[in-house]
Design an enzyme around this catalytic site. Structure first.
Site, PDB file in Angstrom:
ATOM      1  N   GLU A  33      -8.864  -2.284   8.196  1.00  0.00           N
ATOM      2  CA  GLU A  33      -7.838  -3.053   7.485  1.00  0.00           C
ATOM      3  C   GLU A  33      -7.531  -2.381   6.149  1.00  0.00           C
ATOM      4  O   GLU A  33      -8.388  -1.678   5.587  1.00  0.00           O
ATOM      5  CB  GLU A  33      -8.336  -4.470   7.178  1.00  0.00           C
ATOM      6  CG  GLU A  33      -8.539  -5.360   8.376  1.00  0.00           C
ATOM      7  CD  GLU A  33      -8.953  -6.764   7.955  1.00  0.00           C
ATOM      8  OE1 GLU A  33      -8.156  -7.706   8.165  1.00  0.00           O
ATOM      9  OE2 GLU A  33     -10.064  -6.928   7.436  1.00  0.00           O
ATOM     10  N   GLY A  42      -5.654  -6.396   2.361  1.00  0.00           N
ATOM     11  CA  GLY A  42      -5.526  -7.370   3.441  1.00  0.00           C
ATOM     12  C   GLY A  42      -6.777  -7.440   4.286  1.00  0.00           C
ATOM     13  O   GLY A  42      -6.751  -7.116   5.478  1.00  0.00           O
ATOM     14  N   SER A  81       6.890  -8.533  11.665  1.00  0.00           N
ATOM     15  CA  SER A  81       7.323  -7.707  10.534  1.00  0.00           C
ATOM     16  C   SER A  81       8.074  -6.472  11.003  1.00  0.00           C
ATOM     17  O   SER A  81       8.675  -5.776  10.208  1.00  0.00           O
ATOM     18  CB  SER A  81       6.117  -7.274   9.702  1.00  0.00           C
ATOM     19  OG  SER A  81       5.285  -6.409  10.448  1.00  0.00           O
ATOM     20  N   SER A  88      -1.727   3.594  15.959  1.00  0.00           N
ATOM     21  CA  SER A  88      -1.045   2.470  16.607  1.00  0.00           C
ATOM     22  C   SER A  88       0.474   2.498  16.563  1.00  0.00           C
ATOM     23  O   SER A  88       1.128   1.809  17.344  1.00  0.00           O
ATOM     24  CB  SER A  88      -1.548   1.145  16.025  1.00  0.00           C
ATOM     25  OG  SER A  88      -1.370   1.113  14.624  1.00  0.00           O
ATOM     26  N   LYS A 121       2.828  -2.168  20.520  1.00  0.00           N
ATOM     27  CA  LYS A 121       3.282  -3.546  20.723  1.00  0.00           C
ATOM     28  C   LYS A 121       4.083  -3.745  22.011  1.00  0.00           C
ATOM     29  O   LYS A 121       4.124  -4.852  22.556  1.00  0.00           O
ATOM     30  CB  LYS A 121       4.125  -3.990  19.532  1.00  0.00           C
ATOM     31  CG  LYS A 121       3.347  -4.173  18.233  1.00  0.00           C
ATOM     32  CD  LYS A 121       2.524  -5.443  18.251  1.00  0.00           C
ATOM     33  CE  LYS A 121       1.956  -5.747  16.869  1.00  0.00           C
ATOM     34  NZ  LYS A 121       1.190  -7.010  16.865  1.00  0.00           N
ATOM     35  N   ASP A 180      -8.575  -9.898   5.469  1.00  0.00           N
ATOM     36  CA  ASP A 180      -8.844 -11.250   5.978  1.00  0.00           C
ATOM     37  C   ASP A 180      -9.789 -11.245   7.183  1.00  0.00           C
ATOM     38  O   ASP A 180     -10.640 -12.131   7.318  1.00  0.00           O
ATOM     39  CB  ASP A 180      -7.538 -11.968   6.333  1.00  0.00           C
ATOM     40  CG  ASP A 180      -6.653 -11.151   7.253  1.00  0.00           C
ATOM     41  OD1 ASP A 180      -6.067 -10.159   6.778  1.00  0.00           O
ATOM     42  OD2 ASP A 180      -6.559 -11.478   8.451  1.00  0.00           O
TER      43      ASP A 180
END
Length: 322
Positions: A207, A211, A81, A307, A56, A213
């Protein structure tokens, strides 16, 4: 004629130049044991060694560094989060400004403490009953701050794509790239870079089962919204794909694999015992997909982005002990 992408390979290369000497060029690990278990050659991009403990920082810094000086002087805001919270706080510190970060009340303690440690002000909310996007925009507008969202921003997406760019520069051509998916910024940026360098590469997202989506959205052709999932992979506990990231991923991502929480824990244990690295649950989903056989017809050379590694000792021991 398809609309132009909000993020190009040139944007990713410009982000790489901006991040040079600021972000870490993280190592790529290989393991004969892993190769033997999954039946292919695997290259792991270790973003758990990135500054602030996750990929990030790439996107947060790339976005913040492009703000005009007068806006930078006022400060920046984010909602997250945890990993984007830490990344934004660190980017603000690097650029000599302040950060206010909206975090869920149940965000992992280590992530809250690290965010505060980098100097950010933390404002909390209930992730299961409140809309963090609306709250984040309202907070930024009220205080005159520049909002840097965790994935739905062209400069953030371009910054995240530098992880895949570095991986491919270090390994040469790969047949597939496996990437964890939350809001979709990492995979959107990574796919932009990977497909520009090697058009035939397969880009596969992962995923948590609870979750899914993005998988559902790609299958239906429209963004699907689900209740916020309850999964150990807190960085992927999102209800819907990003507005900007989704069309990029529709065009460039070849498929989505799902992994269970138990499979994520197995991958975390393997990373610790055999690779000698610590991964948080969200950071281990790509590895979990390979170890659990969730990716069919694996080609000879596969890259996977690990990650992040932001997890406190108590939670790590609790999960591995389960």
């Amino acid at each position: 004629m398809a609309p132009a992408s909000p993020v190009t390979f040139d944007d990713v290369r410009a982000a790489a130049a901006r991040l040079a000497g600021v972000a870490h060029r993280t190592p790529v690990l290989t393991s004969r044991t892993l190769n033997s278990l999954v039946g292919t050659e695997v290259f792991i991009k270790c973003e758990n060694f990135q500054r602030a403990g996750a990929f990030k920082f790439r996107g947060a810094y790339n976005a913040a560094a492009q703000l005009p000086p007068e806006q930078l002087a006022k400060g920046i805001a984010a909602y997250s989060s945890g990993n984007h919270a830490q990344a934004t706080a660190l980017a603000a510190r690097e650029l000599g400004t302040s950060a206010v970060v909206l975090m869920p009340e149940d965000a992992p303690r280590a992530k809250r403490e690290a965010t505060a440690g980098y100097g950010a002000e933390i404002v909390t909310y209930d992730r299961y009953t409140q809309d963090r996007t609306a709250l984040g925009h309202a907070l930024a507008e009220e205080r005159g701050l520049a909002l840097i969202p965790p994935y739905d921003h062209p400069h953030v997406i371009a910054g995240q794509g530098t992880a895949a760019l570095e991986l491919l520069e270090d390994t040469g051509p790969l047949d597939a790239l496996v990437v964890p998916v939350g809001g979709g910024g990492l995979i959107a940026g990574s796919a932009t870079a990977a497909k520009a360098l090697h058009p035939v590469i397969r880009v596969l997202g992962v995923e948590p089962e609870a979750g899914d989506d993005t998988k559902r959205s790609l299958e239906s052709g429209v963004r699907v919204t689900r209740p916020v999932p309850r999964t150990i992979a807190d960085g992927q506990a999102l209800p819907t794909p990003g507005e900007l990231t989704f069309p990029i991923n529709q065009r460039l991502v070849d498929g989505i694999a799902l992994v269970s929480d138990a499979e994520i824990i197995t991958a975390m244990r393997f990373a610790f015992e055999r690779l000698k690295i610590v991964l948080e649950p969200s950071g281990a989903t790509g590895l979990a997909a390979l170890l659990a056989g969730r990716v069919e017809n694996l080609p000879p050379r596969v890259g996977v982005i690990a990650s992040g590694g932001n997890i406190d000792v108590e939670r790590f021991v609790e999960l591995l002990g389960s």
